[in-house]
Design a protein around this motif. Structure first.
Motif, mmCIF file in Angstrom:
data_model
loop_
_atom_site.group_PDB
_atom_site.id
_atom_site.type_symbol
_atom_site.label_atom_id
_atom_site.label_comp_id
_atom_site.label_asym_id
_atom_site.label_seq_id
_atom_site.Cartn_x
_atom_site.Cartn_y
_atom_site.Cartn_z
ATOM 1 N N ALA A 1 -56.627 -1.152 -27.917
ATOM 2 C CA ALA A 1 -58.091 -1.078 -27.947
ATOM 3 C C ALA A 1 -58.587 -0.661 -29.328
ATOM 4 N N PHE A 2 -57.971 0.367 -29.925
ATOM 5 C CA PHE A 2 -58.413 0.812 -31.253
ATOM 6 C C PHE A 2 -58.164 -0.269 -32.303
ATOM 7 N N ALA A 3 -57.008 -0.942 -32.223
ATOM 8 C CA ALA A 3 -56.716 -2.007 -33.186
ATOM 9 C C ALA A 3 -57.722 -3.146 -33.055
ATOM 10 N N LEU A 4 -58.047 -3.504 -31.837
ATOM 11 C CA LEU A 4 -59.012 -4.581 -31.592
ATOM 12 C C LEU A 4 -60.403 -4.187 -32.096
ATOM 13 N N ALA A 5 -60.826 -2.956 -31.786
ATOM 14 C CA ALA A 5 -62.148 -2.505 -32.237
ATOM 15 C C ALA A 5 -62.222 -2.487 -33.760
ATOM 16 N N GLY A 6 -61.176 -1.995 -34.417
ATOM 17 C CA GLY A 6 -61.172 -1.958 -35.875
ATOM 18 C C GLY A 6 -61.245 -3.332 -36.486
ATOM 19 N N SER A 7 -60.470 -4.263 -35.961
ATOM 20 C CA SER A 7 -60.463 -5.609 -36.545
ATOM 21 C C SER A 7 -61.786 -6.327 -36.280
ATOM 22 N N ARG A 8 -62.370 -6.122 -35.103
ATOM 23 C CA ARG A 8 -63.650 -6.782 -34.799
ATOM 24 C C ARG A 8 -64.793 -6.207 -35.641
#
Ligand code: SF4
Length: 154
Positions: free
Chosen positions: A80-87
């Motif tokens: 979730a954190f990786a996805l939020a950061g990349s988005r």
């Protein structure tokens, strides 16, 4: 069954009321004000008592949920954190830094992690769009109709 007590400070606002969490075994069964707390002396507001409802709510989110074409699926925190950061990075690259806004609430100032890392996150985002309960309903009250800051007593 024997009822046990665990005494904590309410994390929801700056009043920091003393709470008496009452357990039967491992089950939290009641929350009352802590009469021995030197500040609140047993008084709490409905939000402090409602922590019990929050904990028991069967619809409470306990893990991040990813929206997919087939509905929501549970994912892990790292994902979730990786996805939020990349988005966030993609959105700012495509539309500018101000395309991302932040809304900050009261509990941020009662959480060590937020105190330590939130300022760094906001600086990294470089957005001018940072809002709070104050910017939504308090600062406009302090401004006169012409848009000029109100003077004391006016
Ligand atoms: S019980 Fe209510 S008034 Fe007291 S700290 Fe919690 S939210 Fe604030």
């Amino acid at each position: 069954m024997t009822r046990t007590h665990r005494y904590r400070a309410c994390p929801l606002c700056e009043a920091i009321c003393g709470l008496d969490f009452q357990y039967e075994g491992d089950a939290l069964v009641a929350i009352h004000g802590d009469h021995d707390d030197p500040f609140s002396r047993g008084h709490i507001c409905p939000k402090g008592n409602a922590i019990l409802d929050l904990k028991r709510d069967p619809d409470r989110l306990r893990t991040p949920m990813l929206r997919t074409p087939d509905g929501f699926v549970a994912i892990g925190w790292d994902e979730a954190f990786a996805l939020a950061g990349s988005r966030l990075a993609q959105i700012q690259a495509a539309h500018g830094a101000n395309a991302v806004g932040a809304y900050l609430g009261n509990p941020n100032v009662h959480h060590f992690g937020h105190l330590a890392y939130l300022p760094a996150l906001l600086r990294a985002l470089k957005t001018r769009n940072v809002f709070s309960a104050s910017s939504v309903d308090q600062w406009p009250h302090s401004t006169c109709r012409s848009g000029q800051a109100a003077t004391p007593g006016s």
